[in-house]
Scaffold this active site. Structure first.
Site, mmCIF file in Angstrom:
data_model
loop_
_atom_site.group_PDB
_atom_site.id
_atom_site.type_symbol
_atom_site.label_atom_id
_atom_site.label_comp_id
_atom_site.label_asym_id
_atom_site.label_seq_id
_atom_site.Cartn_x
_atom_site.Cartn_y
_atom_site.Cartn_z
ATOM 1 C CB SER A 61 -0.903 0.023 1.234
ATOM 2 O OG SER A 61 -1.783 -1.069 1.238
ATOM 3 N NE ARG B 174 1.202 4.262 9.839
ATOM 4 C CZ ARG B 174 1.066 2.957 9.559
ATOM 5 N NH1 ARG B 174 -0.122 2.380 9.599
ATOM 6 N NH2 ARG B 174 2.117 2.219 9.259
ATOM 7 C CG HIS C 44 -2.261 3.052 4.752
ATOM 8 N ND1 HIS C 44 -2.567 2.561 5.995
ATOM 9 C CD2 HIS C 44 -2.165 1.973 3.943
ATOM 10 C CE1 HIS C 44 -2.640 1.245 5.933
ATOM 11 N NE2 HIS C 44 -2.392 0.859 4.704
#
Lengths: 213, 213
Positions: free
Chosen positions: A20, A45, A48
């Site tokens: 990812s 993040r 994400h």
């Protein structure tokens, strides 16, 4: 697995997150976006967690805020969230080892009764419980702009000195303004400017920082 | 409140959410977007949760899925989530009255050990615990595409008949594909097509439905 699932990319559980982050890195490259290296693990993040590349453009970090947060975590800080969801999304494993507690007072009975009495949100009132805490306090706010108002008010009144505030409430009423107020206050902070944020984003920022320590 | 906070829109706690939904409605109007009336409370709450208007264009509802979910809730269904964050974000007050339980097995020890043994994600394995549940089951999946794969596999094998699946995992690996697989499976479902979603979105969809019952 069932043959109907064959078209799904076959990937080991432990490799999903790595893959990812590679895809996120590739797409940032294609968009010509270069993240500040010091903060790239946090911004990636957030992307994400949300699949939203807007976060590449709107995150704000006050000077040395990461050092302050990591220092506070290492000395057993308390993290206070404004929602049970943010509290629940913060990974406790390493924090427990560090003696860090993650607290949320939003459902406390005294918070509910005071909120009613004073005509303030439960989020506003729940922040005031930080005053009773010994040691450094980090706030992780993903929902309520009034939580940020409460923190800034206590800071301006000289009664509270947070180690840092992660200020990423989401929404449409006073959200943008509360984030600007936090930035202007001088409190060390991480903010996602604009309307976006969330309990998941607040939690993922704490996680990004601790995973990088 | 402190005078520094004066520029903030003065609004009573109980009016914040109402005002937020008015702003969302206004902005949808300006963008020329007309939501399907039957689902507008759900789509608007997703926008409210994320401040992301993409949700106005990407939500999918299978025929009669709302009737199925409301029917299941009224008969004391179990809601299974793939994360503690989604579990935590679901408002329990009315659900408790209805006898609805909200469960998440992701941290169970047997799930961890089986996941390791079988080389599957904990999310995949945790869904299989639904097989032991009596009464209707609603899944609310906000994180893991592999949870959707697990549900679809059990359905295709004829061992599981979910009342409905709220399928809104977020991310970059197999997320889009897992949602298409869910839609094509014929399981009654609510899906946000594309990469976006999240534990907060899964929870807010459950909340939007129960608040409208």
């Amino acid at each position: 697995m069932n043959e109907n699932l064959n078209f799904i990319e076959n990937i080991k559980p432990e490799d999903i997150e790595k893959r990812s982050f590679e895809i996120i890195g590739d797409e940032l490259g294609k968009r010509g976006i270069v993240l500040p290296e010091e903060y790239s693990h946090i911004i990636k993040r957030c992307i994400h967690t949300s699949a939203d590349f807007d976060y590449a453009e709107t995150m704000y970090f006050s000077p040395e805020v990461l050092d302050r947060i990591m220092g506070a975590l290492k000395s057993g800080a308390t993290i206070i969230t404004d929602t049970k969801m943010a509290q629940s999304g913060i990974n406790k494993k390493k924090l427990n080892e560090l003696g860090v507690e993650v607290s949320c007072y939003i459902s406390d009975e005294d918070v509910a009764s005071q909120s009613k009495e004073r005509g303030l949100t439960r989020s506003f009132v729940s922040m005031e419980k930080a005053l009773g805490i010994e040691g450094p306090v980090i706030f992780a706010i993903g929902n309520a702009p009034t939580a940020l108002l409460s923190i800034v008010e206590m800071y301006n009144n000289g009664v509270l000195q947070p180690a840092a505030v992660i200020g990423v409430p989401v929404g449409f009423v006073n959200v943008v303004e509360s984030k600007e107020l936090l930035i202007d206050s001088g409190i060390p902070c991480i903010v996602n400017k604009g309307r976006k944020g969330g309990s998941n984003i607040a939690a993922c920022i704490v996680n990004a920082i601790q995973y990088n320590m």
